[in-house]
Write a protein that holds these residues in place. Structure first.
Motif, PDB file in Angstrom:
ATOM      1  N   SER A  60       0.820  -1.217   0.000  1.00  0.00           N
ATOM      2  CA  SER A  60       0.000   0.000   0.000  1.00  0.00           C
ATOM      3  C   SER A  60       0.850   1.261   0.000  1.00  0.00           C
TER       4      SER A  60
ATOM      5  N   CYS B 260      -8.118   2.406  15.251  1.00  0.00           N
ATOM      6  CA  CYS B 260      -8.387   2.391  13.807  1.00  0.00           C
ATOM      7  C   CYS B 260      -9.572   3.304  13.523  1.00  0.00           C
ATOM      8  N   GLU B 261      -9.362   4.288  12.674  1.00  0.00           N
ATOM      9  CA  GLU B 261     -10.413   5.246  12.330  1.00  0.00           C
ATOM     10  C   GLU B 261     -11.502   4.641  11.448  1.00  0.00           C
ATOM     11  N   VAL B 262     -11.266   3.487  10.853  1.00  0.00           N
ATOM     12  CA  VAL B 262     -12.255   2.866   9.977  1.00  0.00           C
ATOM     13  C   VAL B 262     -13.145   1.883  10.745  1.00  0.00           C
ATOM     14  N   CYS B 263     -12.542   0.935  11.459  1.00  0.00           N
ATOM     15  CA  CYS B 263     -13.341  -0.094  12.136  1.00  0.00           C
ATOM     16  C   CYS B 263     -13.587   0.200  13.613  1.00  0.00           C
ATOM     17  N   GLY B 264     -12.892   1.206  14.160  1.00  0.00           N
ATOM     18  CA  GLY B 264     -13.141   1.624  15.538  1.00  0.00           C
ATOM     19  C   GLY B 264     -12.531   0.747  16.608  1.00  0.00           C
TER      20      GLY B 264
ATOM     21  N   CYS C 146      -4.171  -1.736  10.316  1.00  0.00           N
ATOM     22  CA  CYS C 146      -5.130  -2.371  11.227  1.00  0.00           C
ATOM     23  C   CYS C 146      -4.945  -3.877  11.134  1.00  0.00           C
TER      24      CYS C 146
ATOM     25  N   CYS D  33     -10.187  -5.617   8.034  1.00  0.00           N
ATOM     26  CA  CYS D  33      -9.837  -4.207   7.834  1.00  0.00           C
ATOM     27  C   CYS D  33      -8.351  -4.097   7.483  1.00  0.00           C
ATOM     28  N   ASP D  34      -8.031  -3.297   6.494  1.00  0.00           N
ATOM     29  CA  ASP D  34      -6.640  -3.046   6.102  1.00  0.00           C
ATOM     30  C   ASP D  34      -6.333  -1.549   6.101  1.00  0.00           C
ATOM     31  N   HIS D  35      -7.012  -0.794   6.966  1.00  0.00           N
ATOM     32  CA  HIS D  35      -6.777   0.644   7.042  1.00  0.00           C
ATOM     33  C   HIS D  35      -5.324   0.911   7.436  1.00  0.00           C
ATOM     34  N   THR D  36      -4.714   1.918   6.814  1.00  0.00           N
ATOM     35  CA  THR D  36      -3.349   2.303   7.149  1.00  0.00           C
ATOM     36  C   THR D  36      -3.314   3.761   7.593  1.00  0.00           C
TER      37      THR D  36
END
Length: 76
Positions: free
Chosen positions: A15, A58-62, A38, A43-46
C-alpha cells in the motif's frame, strides 16, 4: 530474526508502493512516524503512527488494532 512474510506487513508495504518488504522497512526504520496497519481480519486501514505502536485506534473499524510495520516485523 525479523518476520518479513506476515500478510499484514506485505499488504502494508504494497500500500506504500513497495514490492519488497525489506525495502519498506529500511526506508522507515528511523522515522518519527511510520506506516501502520489495522490488524483486524476484515480491515486493512493504514495510517502513520508512532514506531512502537501496538494498539492504536483504527479510524475505519473503531478497534484498538493498529500496529506499526516495525512492530509487525519484530524490529521493535
Amino acid at each position: 530474526m525479523f518476520n518479513l512474510s506476515h500478510p499484514k506487513l506485505v499488504t502494508l508495504a504494497a500500500s506504500e508502493g513497495y514490492a519488497d518488504v525489506a525495502d519498506f522497512l529500511e526506508d522507515h526504520a528511523q522515522g518519527s512516524t511510520v506506516p501502520a496497519i489495522c490488524m483486524a481480519p476484515d480491515c486493512d486501514h493504514t495510517a502513520d503512527l508512532e514506531p512502537d505502536q501496538r494498539a492504536g485506534f483504527c479510524e475505519v473499524c473503531g478497534r484498538p488494532t493498529m500496529k506499526s510495520g516495525l512492530v509487525i516485523a519484530g524490529m521493535i
